[in-house]
Motif scaffolding. Structure first.
Motif, PDB file in Angstrom:
ATOM      1  N   ARG A 380       0.841  -1.077  -0.064  1.00 21.35           N
ATOM      2  CA  ARG A 380      -0.078   0.003   0.151  1.00 21.35           C
ATOM      3  C   ARG A 380       0.860   1.443   0.192  1.00 21.35           C
ATOM      4  N   SER A 381       1.973   1.025   0.827  1.00 19.79           N
ATOM      5  CA  SER A 381       2.846   2.377   0.736  1.00 19.79           C
ATOM      6  C   SER A 381       3.787   2.490  -0.527  1.00 19.79           C
ATOM      7  N   HIS A 382       4.233   1.346  -1.172  1.00 20.98           N
ATOM      8  CA  HIS A 382       4.941   1.240  -2.209  1.00 20.98           C
ATOM      9  C   HIS A 382       4.585   0.537  -3.656  1.00 20.98           C
ATOM     10  N   PRO A 383       3.516   0.707  -3.897  1.00 23.24           N
ATOM     11  CA  PRO A 383       3.063  -0.281  -5.053  1.00 23.24           C
ATOM     12  C   PRO A 383       3.985  -0.286  -6.307  1.00 23.24           C
ATOM     13  N   ASP A 384       4.659   0.605  -6.400  1.00 27.32           N
ATOM     14  CA  ASP A 384       5.696   0.841  -7.461  1.00 27.32           C
ATOM     15  C   ASP A 384       6.968  -0.106  -7.201  1.00 27.32           C
ATOM     16  N   TRP A 385       7.143  -0.684  -6.076  1.00 30.88           N
ATOM     17  CA  TRP A 385       8.276  -1.493  -5.723  1.00 30.88           C
ATOM     18  C   TRP A 385       8.301  -2.934  -6.441  1.00 30.88           C
ATOM     19  N   ALA A 386       6.894  -3.266  -6.814  1.00 31.90           N
ATOM     20  CA  ALA A 386       6.546  -4.682  -7.407  1.00 31.90           C
ATOM     21  C   ALA A 386       7.101  -4.684  -8.984  1.00 31.90           C
ATOM     22  N   ARG A 398      -0.163 -17.248  -6.084  1.00 30.54           N
ATOM     23  CA  ARG A 398      -0.135 -17.477  -4.686  1.00 30.54           C
ATOM     24  C   ARG A 398      -0.705 -16.078  -3.939  1.00 30.54           C
ATOM     25  N   SER A 399      -1.029 -15.246  -4.621  1.00 35.88           N
ATOM     26  CA  SER A 399      -1.437 -14.032  -3.927  1.00 35.88           C
ATOM     27  C   SER A 399      -0.357 -12.966  -3.741  1.00 35.88           C
ATOM     28  N   GLN A 400       0.708 -13.429  -4.413  1.00 43.80           N
ATOM     29  CA  GLN A 400       2.162 -12.672  -4.496  1.00 43.80           C
ATOM     30  C   GLN A 400       2.372 -12.008  -5.768  1.00 43.80           C
ATOM     31  N   LEU A 401       3.070 -10.694  -5.395  1.00 46.30           N
ATOM     32  CA  LEU A 401       3.810 -10.060  -6.376  1.00 46.30           C
ATOM     33  C   LEU A 401       5.354 -10.211  -6.027  1.00 46.30           C
ATOM     34  N   VAL A 402       6.187  -9.717  -7.176  1.00 51.08           N
ATOM     35  CA  VAL A 402       7.520  -9.975  -6.905  1.00 51.08           C
ATOM     36  C   VAL A 402       8.457  -8.506  -6.387  1.00 51.08           C
TER      37      VAL A 402
END
Length: 703
Positions: A380-386, A398-402
């Motif tokens: 939520r704080s850093h969506p651009d980090w994915a 698996r409900s995950q991003l990298v």
């Protein structure tokens, strides 16, 4: 620096002999077997057919390139904006430093320099890597740059490789090599469950093993050249446009390895690859991992009681698995929020760790730093980090991003979180997990960056290890999805598979043992029925399948009956008694399964430990006598069976002679067991025995 025209790397049972030509890539004079120090026939140019080139062209060479008369698979290919696509190197120089040899040459037209780094190890394994430098004044696009090339002889041959899936890793496959190419490519962004970068070549009286030290996309190509021999290439696999070298930049390939057999790779991994704290391995501690016994249900009083029960069983390390951080009540939330959950641990992890270490146990902790749940404070704080590619919606798995580890702010954030945990708690080991393949691997500039992501992972692990050199790290990726010589250069154990079913583990552990020594392969005794397959197995079968490896327990010990507690404690005691032999250098051996019967063990001067397990029911009316491999049988002397575990094995039928053999009443000459074999009774399906063999010492004083 010298101008040698012949170079030999390695020796003994496995060597690589090369000839450096005035122009072109180094010729492979011999690969495998003892070194070739002199071969005047190698300088004779071979003629081609009428429609061949007028002059001799490259054939069996290291890292062949296209466009110059070699019409096989090019190991290096690139261009500078569509130009400078040829690569004709000249002026080879040799630099030797200890066991390392570096070959360097340049193409003055393409303005490319290439170095090939070769190194030999006491185990008999040879390492090779390539380094390509752009010496031009414009960017150079590298489409392909293999790490290494090795040579296999002509004639009948097969390649032994490993495939599988989650829960069924290291399934052995054999393919006959024919007229065309054998190609194995992996695009999962991690080592993978189905395309492990380890193979063996067998044929024409020669057998050797090869592995790539890389945890990302990779390729292995076996190319039959014009004269019938085969070149074997290993390297990283690039996405289109991924590898663009600015002026002055260089590409350093992963390292590829080749050696004569499994024993050489065991010795290499154990002695030269794994960075043991203090420089050498200590006895591998029997481990209790909390995952299958608790999942996300963390209750402090119960975990303390489990640790107390574990210590009573003889367990030496307690690993707290997933569920201790954020608000992690299931796998959909909190990855990335690496702060202790105050609901489950109001006073932090300290009380649990103090209790565990107060019992004399080591404490380990599970982490999955590379991933983030969309449902987390971090995202939520850093969506651009994915990782993402602009214009395309990310696809969770698996409900995950990298997380994009190539961004310094991301790597710094993760390091500081991990560092805070390790600096403020008595953590002796980390189970470093990674639970999804990579997709949408785009950088901030929109280019693909799978290779950079892998290197950023290595840099993060290296940084953690430098700050905490006594902390051991286990490589886990949905079980065995990241097991390779690249990650093992910076970790100390692998989680062989998420499947703890003893029947499935027979083949999984046999395959992994082709390259990896037993003491780094995590193998746990889990509950019955098994959580992955639902099969029910005796505690003896589950324990015997785990005992030869890095043994552990994957259940809640509070759920065991008094009889099960006593039995498990007995198996752990047997493991710890035999551990110095089971994990001794050069002691381990595996036999190929016959009619569903698996056999493995370890051999020392005064004891042989032999595990025999029956998977599915035998087809044969009688079981084939069990032969021991020649290096074990070759020890010779008269031996006897001194102990059988369990004391009441699940035999189908037992003859009087077999009963006497198992009781130790019948002695035998060990030297004959590579041919005649032990006539052991047939085991019932999904059961196992452990035999201890000892030599008979003649009392010369009494005749």
């Amino acid at each position: 620096m010298t101008q040698d025209t012949t170079v030999t790397v390695g020796g003994g049972a496995f060597a690589l002999s090369l000839r450096l030509p005035p122009t072109g890539m180094p010729d492979i004079v011999a690969c495998g077997g003892p070194p070739v120090t002199e071969n005047p026939l190698a300088d004779i140019e071979r003629s081609s057919r009428v429609n061949g080139m007028d002059a001799a062209v490259p054939a069996a060479v290291l890292l062949p390139v296209g466009g110059l008369g070699f019409f096989g698979w090019p190991a290096i290919a690139g261009h500078r904006n569509g130009r400078d696509f040829l690569l004709e190197l000249s002026g080879w120089r040799v630099d030797r430093a200890g066991s390392r040899t570096t070959l360097t040459a340049r193409d003055p037209v393409a303005r490319i320099a290439l170095s090939i780094v070769l190194e030999s190890f006491p185990s008999g394994v040879i390492a090779m890597a390539s380094r390509l430098t752009n010496e031009g004044d414009a960017p150079y696009t590298l489409d392909r740059c293999a790490s290494a090339t090795f040579l296999a002889p002509a004639g009948e041959a097969e390649v032994i490789s490993f495939t599988g899936m989650w829960g069924r890793e290291f399934q052995t496959r054999r393919d006959r090599l024919g007229e065309g190419m054998w190609v194995r490519e992996n695009r999962r962004g991690r080592t993978s469950h189905d395309r492990v970068p380890m193979i063996m070549i067998a044929g024409s009286g020669q057998r050797f093993a090869l592995a790539l030290g890389w945890s990302g996309n990779h390729l292995i190509v076996i190319d039959r050249i014009d004269d019938g021999r085969r070149l074997i290439h290993l390297g990283a696999l690039f996405e289109p446009g991924e590898m663009i070298l600015p002026p002055g930049a260089r590409y350093d390939s992963p390292v590829a390895y080749a050696g004569p057999d499994s024993a050489a790779f065991h010795a290499f991994v154990r002695d030269s690859l794994i960075p043991w704290p203090g420089g050498r391995a200590t006895p591998r501690p029997v481990t209790l991992n909390t995952w299958e016994g608790n999942y996300f249900d963390h209750r402090l009083d119960s975990l303390k009681a489990q640790a107390t029960a574990a210590a009573a069983l003889g367990i030496e390390r307690f690993v707290l698995d997933d569920g201790w951080f954020g608000q992690r009540d299931d796998d959909t939330t909190s990855l990335g929020d690496w702060d202790v959950d105050p609901r489950k641990y109001p006073a932090g992890l300290g009380p649990l760790i103090d209790h565990v270490t107060g019992l004399g146990l080591q404490f380990g902790l599970w982490l999955e730093p590379e991933m983030v749940n969309p449902e987390s404070r971090l995202y939520r704080s850093h969506p651009d980090w994915a990782l993402r590619v602009d214009g395309y919606a990310p696809r969770p798995s698996r409900s995950q991003l990298v997380l994009d580890l190539t961004r310094p702010e991301v790597a710094d954030h993760l390091f500081h979180k991990i560092d805070a945990i390790l600096a403020n708690h008595a953590v002796s080991s980390v189970k470093w997990d990674m639970n999804r393949d990579l997709t949408h691997v785009g950088g901030r500039d929109g280019t693909a960056q799978t290779t950079a992501q892998t290197r950023a992972l290595y840099a993060l692990i290296d940084r953690v290890r430098a700050a905490h050199p006594t902390v051991e790290i286990e490589s886990c990726a949905s079980g065995g999805g990241r097991i390779d010589c690249g990650v093992l250069a910076r970790t100390h154990r692998v989680w062989t598979s998420d499947c703890t079913d003893a029947l499935e583990r027979l083949e999984i552990q046999r395959g992994a043992s082709a390259f990896l020594p037993p003491e780094i392969l995590g193998s746990h005794v889990s509950a019955s029925p098994n959580h992955q397959t639902g099969r029910r197995h005796t505690l003896a079968f589950r324990a015997l399948v785990a005992m030869a490896y890095h043994m552990g327990v994957e259940l809640n010990p509070l759920t065991l009956t008094p009889a099960e507690t006593a039995e498990l404690a007995g198996w752990i005691a047997h493991h710890k008694r035999l551990r110095p032999l089971l994990h001794a250098p050069g002691a381990a051996f595996h036999l190929d399964p016959v009619d569903g019967r698996y056999a493995w063990g370890a051999a020392g001067a005064d004891r042989i430990v032999l595990f025999v397990a029956q998977g599915p029911q035998m087809i044969a009316e009688q079981s084939l006598p069990l032969t021991l491999p020649p290096p074990v049988a070759g020890r010779g002397g008269r031996w006897r069976i001194s102990a059988v575990h369990p004391s009441d094995p699940a035999f189908v039928r037992l003859s009087d002679g077999q009963r006497r053999l198992l009781s130790g009443a019948i002695a035998f000459n060990l030297a004959t067991l590579d041919r005649s074999g032990l006539p052991l009774p047939m085991l019932r399906p999904e059961s196992a025995i452990l035999l201890e063999l000892e030599p008979i010492v003649r009392d010369t004083a009494n005749g």
